[in-house]
Design an enzyme around this catalytic site. Sequence first.
Site, PDB file in Angstrom:
ATOM      1  N   ASP A   1      -6.856   2.483  -6.125  1.00  0.00           N
ATOM      2  CA  ASP A   1      -5.678   1.774  -6.643  1.00  0.00           C
ATOM      3  C   ASP A   1      -4.821   2.684  -7.526  1.00  0.00           C
ATOM      4  OD1 ASP A   1      -4.001  -0.379  -6.909  1.00  0.00           O
ATOM      5  OD2 ASP A   1      -5.179  -1.361  -8.483  1.00  0.00           O
ATOM      6  N   GLY A   2      -3.530   2.410  -7.534  1.00  0.00           N
ATOM      7  CA  GLY A   2      -2.616   3.109  -8.444  1.00  0.00           C
ATOM      8  C   GLY A   2      -1.626   4.045  -7.775  1.00  0.00           C
TER       9      GLY A   2
ATOM     10  N   ARG B   1       2.119   3.169  -8.830  1.00  0.00           N
ATOM     11  CA  ARG B   1       2.435   3.560 -10.221  1.00  0.00           C
ATOM     12  C   ARG B   1       2.519   5.077 -10.367  1.00  0.00           C
ATOM     13  NH1 ARG B   1      -2.271   0.173 -12.514  1.00  0.00           N
ATOM     14  NH2 ARG B   1      -2.591  -0.125 -10.281  1.00  0.00           N
ATOM     15  N   TRP B   2       1.671   5.781  -9.652  1.00  0.00           N
ATOM     16  CA  TRP B   2       1.672   7.262  -9.684  1.00  0.00           C
ATOM     17  C   TRP B   2       3.035   7.782  -9.209  1.00  0.00           C
ATOM     18  CZ3 TRP B   2       2.197  11.349  -6.249  1.00  0.00           C
ATOM     19  CH2 TRP B   2       1.664  12.582  -6.641  1.00  0.00           C
TER      20      TRP B   2
ATOM     21  N   ARG C   1       7.202   4.324  -3.648  1.00  0.00           N
ATOM     22  CA  ARG C   1       5.768   4.001  -3.612  1.00  0.00           C
ATOM     23  C   ARG C   1       5.024   4.762  -2.505  1.00  0.00           C
ATOM     24  NH1 ARG C   1       3.825  -0.331  -6.019  1.00  0.00           N
ATOM     25  NH2 ARG C   1       2.335  -0.579  -4.345  1.00  0.00           N
TER      26      ARG C   1
ATOM     27  N   HIS D   1       1.235   6.826  -1.793  1.00  0.00           N
ATOM     28  CA  HIS D   1       0.248   6.640  -0.716  1.00  0.00           C
ATOM     29  C   HIS D   1      -0.017   7.977  -0.018  1.00  0.00           C
ATOM     30  CE1 HIS D   1       0.516   2.437  -1.442  1.00  0.00           C
ATOM     31  NE2 HIS D   1       1.690   2.251  -0.884  1.00  0.00           N
TER      32      HIS D   1
ATOM     33  N   SER E   1      -5.943  -4.458   2.100  1.00  0.00           N
ATOM     34  CA  SER E   1      -6.545  -5.789   1.998  1.00  0.00           C
ATOM     35  C   SER E   1      -5.770  -6.789   2.849  1.00  0.00           C
ATOM     36  CB  SER E   1      -6.542  -6.257   0.537  1.00  0.00           C
ATOM     37  OG  SER E   1      -5.219  -6.568   0.126  1.00  0.00           O
ATOM     38  N   THR E   2      -6.386  -7.943   3.122  1.00  0.00           N
ATOM     39  CA  THR E   2      -5.661  -8.986   3.864  1.00  0.00           C
ATOM     40  C   THR E   2      -4.410  -9.394   3.077  1.00  0.00           C
ATOM     41  OG1 THR E   2      -7.153 -10.619   2.904  1.00  0.00           O
ATOM     42  CG2 THR E   2      -7.629  -9.944   5.138  1.00  0.00           C
ATOM     43  N   GLU E   3      -4.496  -9.333   1.739  1.00  0.00           N
ATOM     44  CA  GLU E   3      -3.345  -9.699   0.895  1.00  0.00           C
ATOM     45  C   GLU E   3      -2.235  -8.642   0.950  1.00  0.00           C
ATOM     46  OE1 GLU E   3      -6.548  -9.949  -0.213  1.00  0.00           O
ATOM     47  OE2 GLU E   3      -6.682 -12.142  -0.287  1.00  0.00           O
TER      48      GLU E   3
ATOM     49  N   TRP F   1      -0.834  -7.439   3.403  1.00  0.00           N
ATOM     50  CA  TRP F   1       0.171  -7.754   4.433  1.00  0.00           C
ATOM     51  C   TRP F   1       1.407  -8.398   3.807  1.00  0.00           C
ATOM     52  CZ3 TRP F   1      -0.441  -5.368   8.806  1.00  0.00           C
ATOM     53  CH2 TRP F   1      -1.711  -5.186   9.366  1.00  0.00           C
TER      54      TRP F   1
ATOM     55  N   LEU G   1     -22.843  11.504   6.187  1.00  0.00           N
ATOM     56  CA  LEU G   1     -22.230  10.338   5.536  1.00  0.00           C
ATOM     57  C   LEU G   1     -21.580   9.398   6.551  1.00  0.00           C
ATOM     58  CD1 LEU G   1     -21.013   9.059   2.809  1.00  0.00           C
ATOM     59  CD2 LEU G   1     -19.012  10.470   3.285  1.00  0.00           C
TER      60      LEU G   1
HETATM   61  C1  IPE Z   1      -6.629  -3.673  -3.907  1.00  0.00           C
HETATM   62  O1  IPE Z   1      -5.513  -3.136  -4.524  1.00  0.00           O
HETATM   63  C2  IPE Z   1      -6.583  -3.391  -2.434  1.00  0.00           C
HETATM   64  C3  IPE Z   1      -6.722  -1.992  -2.052  1.00  0.00           C
HETATM   65  C4  IPE Z   1      -7.008  -1.005  -2.846  1.00  0.00           C
HETATM   66  C5  IPE Z   1      -6.603  -1.733  -0.644  1.00  0.00           C
HETATM   67  P1  IPE Z   1      -4.230  -4.051  -4.827  1.00  0.00           P
HETATM   68  O2  IPE Z   1      -3.257  -3.188  -5.564  1.00  0.00           O
HETATM   69  O3  IPE Z   1      -3.743  -4.691  -3.598  1.00  0.00           O
HETATM   70  O4  IPE Z   1      -4.850  -5.160  -5.783  1.00  0.00           O
HETATM   71  P2  IPE Z   1      -4.151  -6.190  -6.786  1.00  0.00           P
HETATM   72  O5  IPE Z   1      -3.136  -6.959  -5.987  1.00  0.00           O
HETATM   73  O6  IPE Z   1      -3.488  -5.388  -7.863  1.00  0.00           O
HETATM   74  O7  IPE Z   1      -5.271  -7.009  -7.318  1.00  0.00           O
HETATM   75  C1  IPE Z   2      -3.404   1.265  -3.706  1.00  0.00           C
HETATM   76  O1  IPE Z   2      -2.310   1.574  -4.494  1.00  0.00           O
HETATM   77  C2  IPE Z   2      -3.108   1.352  -2.234  1.00  0.00           C
HETATM   78  C3  IPE Z   2      -3.079   0.068  -1.528  1.00  0.00           C
HETATM   79  C4  IPE Z   2      -3.350  -1.099  -2.056  1.00  0.00           C
HETATM   80  C5  IPE Z   2      -2.712   0.090  -0.127  1.00  0.00           C
HETATM   81  P1  IPE Z   2      -1.189   0.501  -4.805  1.00  0.00           P
HETATM   82  O2  IPE Z   2      -0.154   0.569  -3.746  1.00  0.00           O
HETATM   83  O3  IPE Z   2      -1.765  -0.838  -5.034  1.00  0.00           O
HETATM   84  O4  IPE Z   2      -0.578   1.074  -6.163  1.00  0.00           O
HETATM   85  P2  IPE Z   2      -0.169   0.261  -7.470  1.00  0.00           P
HETATM   86  O5  IPE Z   2      -1.356  -0.594  -7.847  1.00  0.00           O
HETATM   87  O6  IPE Z   2       1.021  -0.576  -7.098  1.00  0.00           O
HETATM   88  O7  IPE Z   2       0.137   1.285  -8.484  1.00  0.00           O
HETATM   89 MG    MG Z   3      -2.498  -1.784  -6.661  1.00  0.00          MG
END
Ligand code: IPE
Ligand code: IPE
Ligand code: MG
Length: 257
Positions: free
Chosen positions: A21-22, A25-26, A34, A38, A66-68, A70, A132
């Site tokens: 995650d992040g 923001r990075w 964004r 990635h 994640s499913t969310e 989408w 692995l």
């Molecule tokens: C969780 O990160 C899903 C993945 C890392 C693929 P999100 O950035 O989607 O999570 P929330 O929405 O902040 O909880």
């Molecule tokens: C994680 O980084 C990657 C995915 C969830 C696909 P984010 O895209 O959630 O990055 P932030 O959380 O918005 O910084």
């Molecule tokens: Mg995130």
Amino acid sequence: MELKDKIDRNKLPQHVAVIMDGNGRWAKKKGNQRIFGHQNGVKAVRETVEAAAELGIKFLTLYAFSTENWKRPQNEVNALMHLLISTLNTEIKTLQDNNVRLLAIGDLDSLPANVHKQLNNTIELTASNTGLSLVLALSYSGRWELLHAIKNIVQLACEGKITPEQLNDETFYQYMQSSFMPYPELLIRTSGEYRISNFLLWQIAYTELYFTPILWPDFRKEHFFEAILDFQKRERRFGKTSDQLVSEVTPNANNNS
Ligand code: IPE
Ligand code: IPE
Ligand code: MG
């Protein structure tokens, strides 16, 4: 002494799961879109896979989509799908060089056809690797996986092929998509968020959680080794007392007949 050398190879987790995650923001901190985050997250994936392979860890599950997810803006979803295709293609060499076998969990049928195709291609190409197992969680959520298992069980029950008495912790897990791997002993989440975000819900009941403020594109081997070292300092009690654990490791001297 390097961090890696401080790790006790006899106390390695068999399965490490990571919520990467992040990225957004990075990129924002750098004044970029964004998707730039990635793209830069790919190096962190490579480093993490190599670090896990070097240690001899058996399973590494990476939460990639994640499913969310989408629900994100269509252009970000499209960019992520394209990045997935190109990464699955370019990283084949990293996987082969490190004897890594690729696998995937999630609602894979919901992925665009070209992603599914590239995914299957990389899975097939690495199928005979014996080191692995790298498991990508794609279009994945813990609730989706649980529901999927429950639907299968209900179907079998309707057909008279399973009874309630046959279900327990172990047999239930056999109906889940990720039953080919043990539960993760360690879960790492980057970016300073303290939540699970619908990841491996059933599997993490007794998993050690490790949260780091590092944003995913900055995550390197050393950060992974730090997480493993932190894990090795913990006492995993599984409901028992600390004293019970000590006596299990050093059996009573009168008891060694
Ligand atoms: C969780 O990160 C899903 C993945 C890392 C693929 P999100 O950035 O989607 O999570 P929330 O929405 O902040 O909880
Ligand atoms: C994680 O980084 C990657 C995915 C969830 C696909 P984010 O895209 O959630 O990055 P932030 O959380 O918005 O910084
Ligand atoms: Mg995130």
